[in-house]
Design an enzyme around this catalytic site. Structure first.
Site, PDB file in Angstrom:
ATOM      1  N   ARG A 146     -32.314  -2.367  32.772  1.00 38.80           N
ATOM      2  CA  ARG A 146     -31.763  -2.099  31.442  1.00 38.80           C
ATOM      3  C   ARG A 146     -32.900  -2.182  30.441  1.00 38.80           C
ATOM      4  O   ARG A 146     -33.710  -3.118  30.496  1.00 38.80           O
ATOM      5  CB  ARG A 146     -30.739  -3.176  31.048  1.00 38.80           C
ATOM      6  CG  ARG A 146     -29.560  -3.272  31.928  1.00 38.80           C
ATOM      7  CD  ARG A 146     -28.527  -2.229  31.678  1.00 38.80           C
ATOM      8  NE  ARG A 146     -27.871  -2.329  30.380  1.00 38.80           N
ATOM      9  CZ  ARG A 146     -27.088  -1.370  29.885  1.00 38.80           C
ATOM     10  NH1 ARG A 146     -26.902  -0.246  30.552  1.00 38.80           N
ATOM     11  NH2 ARG A 146     -26.503  -1.527  28.719  1.00 38.80           N
ATOM     12  N   HIS A 191     -43.749  -4.418  36.922  1.00 36.23           N
ATOM     13  CA  HIS A 191     -43.624  -2.963  36.883  1.00 36.23           C
ATOM     14  C   HIS A 191     -44.477  -2.383  38.011  1.00 36.23           C
ATOM     15  O   HIS A 191     -45.634  -2.779  38.170  1.00 36.23           O
ATOM     16  CB  HIS A 191     -44.089  -2.447  35.517  1.00 36.23           C
ATOM     17  CG  HIS A 191     -43.955  -0.971  35.405  1.00 36.23           C
ATOM     18  ND1 HIS A 191     -42.746  -0.359  35.193  1.00 36.23           N
ATOM     19  CD2 HIS A 191     -44.870   0.018  35.522  1.00 36.23           C
ATOM     20  CE1 HIS A 191     -42.923   0.953  35.167  1.00 36.23           C
ATOM     21  NE2 HIS A 191     -44.204   1.206  35.367  1.00 36.23           N
ATOM     22  N   GLU A 202     -41.359  -5.160  22.581  1.00 36.42           N
ATOM     23  CA  GLU A 202     -40.336  -4.160  22.248  1.00 36.42           C
ATOM     24  C   GLU A 202     -40.600  -2.787  22.856  1.00 36.42           C
ATOM     25  O   GLU A 202     -39.673  -2.049  23.143  1.00 36.42           O
ATOM     26  CB  GLU A 202     -40.171  -4.090  20.724  1.00 36.42           C
ATOM     27  CG  GLU A 202     -39.428  -5.325  20.228  1.00 36.42           C
ATOM     28  CD  GLU A 202     -39.261  -5.369  18.726  1.00 36.42           C
ATOM     29  OE1 GLU A 202     -39.085  -4.304  18.111  1.00 36.42           O
ATOM     30  OE2 GLU A 202     -39.331  -6.488  18.171  1.00 36.42           O
ATOM     31  N   GLY A 203     -41.849  -2.428  23.047  1.00 37.15           N
ATOM     32  CA  GLY A 203     -42.145  -1.144  23.692  1.00 37.15           C
ATOM     33  C   GLY A 203     -41.958  -1.288  25.199  1.00 37.15           C
ATOM     34  O   GLY A 203     -42.434  -2.252  25.791  1.00 37.15           O
ATOM     35  N   VAL A 204     -41.275  -0.334  25.824  1.00 37.68           N
ATOM     36  CA  VAL A 204     -40.980  -0.450  27.260  1.00 37.68           C
ATOM     37  C   VAL A 204     -42.281  -0.429  28.084  1.00 37.68           C
ATOM     38  O   VAL A 204     -43.100   0.476  27.926  1.00 37.68           O
ATOM     39  CB  VAL A 204     -40.050   0.700  27.710  1.00 37.68           C
ATOM     40  CG1 VAL A 204     -39.851   0.685  29.222  1.00 37.68           C
ATOM     41  CG2 VAL A 204     -38.710   0.580  27.001  1.00 37.68           C
ATOM     42  N   GLU A 261     -46.426  -6.849  45.109  1.00 42.86           N
ATOM     43  CA  GLU A 261     -45.548  -7.390  44.048  1.00 42.86           C
ATOM     44  C   GLU A 261     -45.120  -8.810  44.412  1.00 42.86           C
ATOM     45  O   GLU A 261     -45.088  -9.700  43.564  1.00 42.86           O
ATOM     46  CB  GLU A 261     -44.299  -6.513  43.867  1.00 42.86           C
ATOM     47  CG  GLU A 261     -44.592  -5.139  43.299  1.00 42.86           C
ATOM     48  CD  GLU A 261     -43.324  -4.339  43.013  1.00 42.86           C
ATOM     49  OE1 GLU A 261     -42.364  -4.898  42.472  1.00 42.86           O
ATOM     50  OE2 GLU A 261     -43.306  -3.136  43.338  1.00 42.86           O
TER      51      GLU A 261
HETATM   52  C1  GRF Z   1     -39.702  -3.330  42.018  1.00 46.21           C
HETATM   53  O1  GRF Z   1     -40.514  -2.297  42.500  1.00 46.21           O
HETATM   54  C2  GRF Z   1     -40.100  -3.722  40.627  1.00 46.21           C
HETATM   55  O2  GRF Z   1     -41.454  -3.590  40.395  1.00 46.21           O
HETATM   56  C3  GRF Z   1     -39.348  -2.722  39.793  1.00 46.21           C
HETATM   57  O3  GRF Z   1     -38.120  -2.533  40.431  1.00 46.21           O
HETATM   58  C4  GRF Z   1     -38.260  -2.847  41.815  1.00 46.21           C
HETATM   59  C5  GRF Z   1     -37.259  -3.922  42.094  1.00 46.21           C
HETATM   60  O4  GRF Z   1     -37.198  -4.288  43.444  1.00 46.21           O
HETATM   61  N1  GRF Z   1     -39.275  -3.173  38.419  1.00 46.21           N
HETATM   62  P1  GRF Z   1     -36.497  -5.638  43.875  1.00 46.21           P
HETATM   63  O5  GRF Z   1     -35.079  -5.598  43.308  1.00 46.21           O
HETATM   64  O6  GRF Z   1     -37.283  -6.772  43.332  1.00 46.21           O
HETATM   65  O7  GRF Z   1     -36.475  -5.590  45.373  1.00 46.21           O
END
Ligand code: GRF
Length: 195
Positions: A94, A112, A145-147, A177
């Site tokens: 969102r 991200h 505030e900027g996406v 990640e």
């Molecule tokens: C991930 O790639 C995250 O970087 C991005 O949305 C994905 C979410 O994956 N914002 P998960 O729900 O954490 O498995």
């Protein structure tokens, strides 16, 4: 050391949330994950969190229609009732209004799946491949505030290989990640705990 009470906001499978929960299972980790909120009742991550013994609740956005802020006011009230001091967005799909962003300035982070400032928004891996980038990757940043624009707390780079598709690249980036997010959240929690 004081552990910072932290909430994770999700919309779907929650694999990053799971990585944060796993890291925070170590009592020496500076953030304690005490609440998981989803904007969809069918977010698979809710069950994962509940299985880990963490309060996990859906606050669906749908009943609020176009009034994003009204939904965020309910989220914010829930976060405050739980004594939350730090919020990690993990696949929370969102766009936030200035209301929630300002309420949590300096205390809300996002992950991200691109090397920001490259490829904000959706379809990041597809776009990195189409652009001929040598690397994809992921970024943890403070939410402003900027996406996908806030100050960067950390990045991990992943080489793009010949024959990569958005899916193969996404899978390799996801592994990074799961390492990067717990490390960056720990750094921020440590600085908040000492402030
Ligand atoms: C991930 O790639 C995250 O970087 C991005 O949305 C994905 C979410 O994956 N914002 P998960 O729900 O954490 O498995």
């Amino acid at each position: 050391m004081r552990r910072v009470p932290t909430a994770v906001l999700i919309s779907g499978r929650g694999s990053n949330m799971e990585a944060l929960i796993r890291a925070a299972a170590d009592p020496a980790y500076p953030a304690e994950i005490v609440l998981v909120l989803a904007n969809r009742a069918d977010a698979a991550g809710l069950e994962t969190a509940a299985r880990a013994g963490i309060a996990a609740e859906a606050i669906p956005h749908q009943p609020f229609g176009k009034d994003r802020e009204a939904h965020e006011r309910v989220l914010d009230a829930r976060l405050r009732r739980a004594g939350i001091e730090l919020v990690a967005l993990a696949g929370y799909m969102r766009v936030l209004t200035p209301y929630l962003v300002r309420a949590w300035a300096g205390r809300m982070v996002n992950i991200h799946p691109s090397l920001l400032p490259l490829h904000p928004g959706l379809h990041t891996h597809e776009r990195a491949i189409a652009a001929g980038d040598s690397h994809g990757g992921c970024t943890v940043h403070l939410v402003t505030e900027g996406v996908d624009e806030g100050p960067i707390l950390g990045q991990a780079r992943v080489p793009i290989l010949a024959g990569d598709t958005a899916d193969t690249l996404a899978a390799r980036v996801l592994v990074e990640e799961h390492r990067l997010y717990p490390a960056c959240l720990a750094d921020l929690a440590r600085s908040l705990a000492n402030s």
